[in-house]
Motif scaffolding. Sequence first.
Motif, short mmCIF file in Angstrom:
data_model
loop_
_atom_site.label_atom_id
_atom_site.label_comp_id
_atom_site.label_asym_id
_atom_site.label_seq_id
_atom_site.Cartn_x
_atom_site.Cartn_y
_atom_site.Cartn_z
N TYR A 93 4.57 21.36 -16.19
CA TYR A 93 3.80 21.01 -15.04
C TYR A 93 2.99 19.69 -15.06
N ASN A 94 2.78 19.47 -16.23
CA ASN A 94 1.95 18.17 -16.90
C ASN A 94 2.81 16.88 -16.95
N ASN A 149 -5.56 20.29 -20.41
CA ASN A 149 -5.11 20.74 -21.77
C ASN A 149 -6.49 21.61 -22.44
N HIS A 150 -7.42 21.61 -21.61
CA HIS A 150 -8.63 22.59 -22.39
C HIS A 150 -8.36 23.95 -21.69
N VAL A 161 7.14 11.21 -18.99
CA VAL A 161 5.74 10.84 -18.89
C VAL A 161 4.75 11.71 -18.37
N GLU A 162 3.67 11.67 -18.94
CA GLU A 162 2.53 12.84 -18.89
C GLU A 162 1.91 12.33 -17.14
N ILE A 163 1.82 13.44 -16.40
CA ILE A 163 0.92 13.25 -15.26
C ILE A 163 -0.45 13.11 -15.47
N GLN A 164 -1.25 12.21 -14.62
CA GLN A 164 -2.59 11.96 -14.91
C GLN A 164 -3.25 11.72 -13.54
N PRO A 165 -4.49 12.84 -13.29
CA PRO A 165 -4.82 13.72 -14.15
C PRO A 165 -3.93 15.09 -14.44
#
Length: 236
Positions: free
Chosen positions: A207-208, A227-228, A218-222
Amino acid sequence: INTHFKEWLEGNKFQYRKPSSFTKIDIENFLQARAKLKGWGKVSYNCYRTDLGTFFNYLLELKVIKENPVLTTEKKNTKKDRSRFKIYEADELKTVVTLLANDESFLNLYIASKILYKYNIRPVELTRIKVANIEFEKGLLVLPADATKNKDEAVFSLDEEMKHLLNTLAGDAPADYYLFGARNKPRKVQVDEEYFTQRWSYFRKKYNYTTDEDGNKVEIQPPIVPNHLKFYALKH
């Protein structure tokens, strides 16, 4: 993990060795060598150790080997990692629950997270639950003394939602099968104690990340699942 292990096997000309010949020393050499090469932290080291343990469990289930050499190796101590047990905010918890509840590929992770959140049963204890431990007619989950950390029998009352979820996962599996296994199915062989950390990592990655127009990941931002957020933190 298969790519890392394959590269290590080929680099050491071990690709033709019999699976049964690999020992604790081989596994530790592989993990330490790859950790140094790839810069793995403690959590990543533990996750890859779990992945490898799952692979050898598969070989064990096929009777290719008689014992899993990964189980005799030690995982890294991450007790002092500050971000490990950061408490979920209400919106974060809602997001995680919604994603898990609507994704059948993570049914066992969803049920495990529910049990962890409702009953505070530790992840390592979750891996020890057998189908026989669920008394559907009485609405009870009974963990025998040898399955708990304090070595005392533990009895939990199940609500209708939990009975339904557990019945869905257990299906018609034999009573002596472990409830949580690969591909949302109970298995004869117990999974590694870090199994849920591994599944959680896959869940976050699914999901990220997305794919761009060129087919690159590619990573989704935010990130949708920050990750925490750790699986074990649901216990708190």
